[in-house]
Design a protein around this motif. Structure first.
Motif, PDB file in Angstrom:
ATOM      1  N   MET A   1      -8.702  10.407  -9.895  1.00  0.00           N
ATOM      2  CA  MET A   1      -8.731   8.960  -9.644  1.00  0.00           C
ATOM      3  C   MET A   1      -7.548   8.529  -8.773  1.00  0.00           C
ATOM      4  O   MET A   1      -7.702   7.735  -7.851  1.00  0.00           O
ATOM      5  CB  MET A   1      -8.725   8.181 -10.967  1.00  0.00           C
ATOM      6  N   PHE A   2      -6.378   9.044  -9.067  1.00  0.00           N
ATOM      7  CA  PHE A   2      -5.212   8.665  -8.272  1.00  0.00           C
ATOM      8  C   PHE A   2      -5.250   9.290  -6.885  1.00  0.00           C
ATOM      9  O   PHE A   2      -4.676   8.740  -5.938  1.00  0.00           O
ATOM     10  CB  PHE A   2      -3.910   9.000  -9.010  1.00  0.00           C
TER      11      PHE A   2
ATOM     12  N   TRP B   1      -7.379   6.865  -5.088  1.00  0.00           N
ATOM     13  CA  TRP B   1      -6.582   5.649  -4.893  1.00  0.00           C
ATOM     14  C   TRP B   1      -5.571   5.839  -3.757  1.00  0.00           C
ATOM     15  O   TRP B   1      -5.419   4.964  -2.903  1.00  0.00           O
ATOM     16  CB  TRP B   1      -5.872   5.296  -6.191  1.00  0.00           C
TER      17      TRP B   1
ATOM     18  N   VAL C   1      -7.394   5.737  -0.436  1.00  0.00           N
ATOM     19  CA  VAL C   1      -7.745   4.359  -0.051  1.00  0.00           C
ATOM     20  C   VAL C   1      -6.511   3.636   0.492  1.00  0.00           C
ATOM     21  O   VAL C   1      -6.582   2.924   1.505  1.00  0.00           O
ATOM     22  CB  VAL C   1      -8.359   3.599  -1.245  1.00  0.00           C
ATOM     23  N   MET C   2      -5.377   3.830  -0.162  1.00  0.00           N
ATOM     24  CA  MET C   2      -4.141   3.185   0.308  1.00  0.00           C
ATOM     25  C   MET C   2      -3.740   3.710   1.689  1.00  0.00           C
ATOM     26  O   MET C   2      -3.341   2.937   2.560  1.00  0.00           O
ATOM     27  CB  MET C   2      -2.999   3.424  -0.686  1.00  0.00           C
TER      28      MET C   2
ATOM     29  N   GLU D   1       0.826  -1.208   0.000  1.00  0.00           N
ATOM     30  CA  GLU D   1       0.000   0.000   0.000  1.00  0.00           C
ATOM     31  C   GLU D   1       0.856   1.252   0.000  1.00  0.00           C
ATOM     32  O   GLU D   1       0.504   2.252  -0.624  1.00  0.00           O
ATOM     33  CB  GLU D   1      -0.955  -0.016   1.194  1.00  0.00           C
TER      34      GLU D   1
ATOM     35  N   SER E   1       0.938   6.698  -6.704  1.00  0.00           N
ATOM     36  CA  SER E   1      -0.234   7.547  -6.914  1.00  0.00           C
ATOM     37  C   SER E   1       0.112   9.020  -6.745  1.00  0.00           C
ATOM     38  O   SER E   1      -0.299   9.863  -7.552  1.00  0.00           O
ATOM     39  CB  SER E   1      -1.349   7.167  -5.943  1.00  0.00           C
TER      40      SER E   1
END
Length: 149
Positions: A53-54, A57, A60-61, A15, A22
């Motif tokens: 989007m990144f 992402w 979330v990570m 992650e 990201s």
């Protein structure tokens, strides 16, 4: 429980790598977007979409890293997280929901491709390829999972 602890440690490493990549993509997107002319609207839309989007992402990570690190510090939270992740009822609900969502997406892709065929052949072919790819992936996963269980 030690195996689960090691799984969480590996997850934190992966992650962290994905979060770093990201952030790099986000920075590159903003650098490219700032170098564009005002006439390049489509490119700037793509850059903004990609950065957004990144950003999600990376968020979330980072959340995954936070939860895993919290579990590694607290034996009680580690136990709760393990139970939550391995609960049969939750897994069954998730599996059934995913199967229904997969079928719904295939139906939606097929319907959209039929409708798109009346307006734009490029969109029609794109949706047909997406539908075929999704169906093949679903079939392959069904075969793989049936052999592994």
């Amino acid at each position: 429980m030690e195996d689960y602890r090691n799984k969480l440690k590996r997850g934190i490493i992966f992650e962290s790598i994905f979060a770093a990549v990201s952030v790099a993509v986000i920075v590159l997107s903003y650098m490219r977007a700032s170098a564009m002319d005002a006439s390049e609207r489509a490119g700037s839309f793509f850059q903004g979409f990609q950065a957004g989007m990144f950003t999600v992402w990376a968020g979330v990570m980072l959340y995954g890293i936070f939860v895993s690190a919290k579990a590694l510090r607290s034996r009680e939270y580690l136990r709760k997280l393990y139970i939550k992740e391995h609960d049969e009822r939750t897994l069954e609900i998730y599996t059934k929901g995913q199967a229904k969502a997969y079928r719904l997406c295939l139906i939606a892709f097929m319907t959209a491709s039929i409708i798109a065929g009346y307006y734009n052949t490029t969109v029609f072919y794109t949706l047909m390829v997406v539908t075929a790819f999704s169906a093949v992936c679903g079939g392959l996963m069904k075969i793989i999972m049936s052999r592994s269980l």
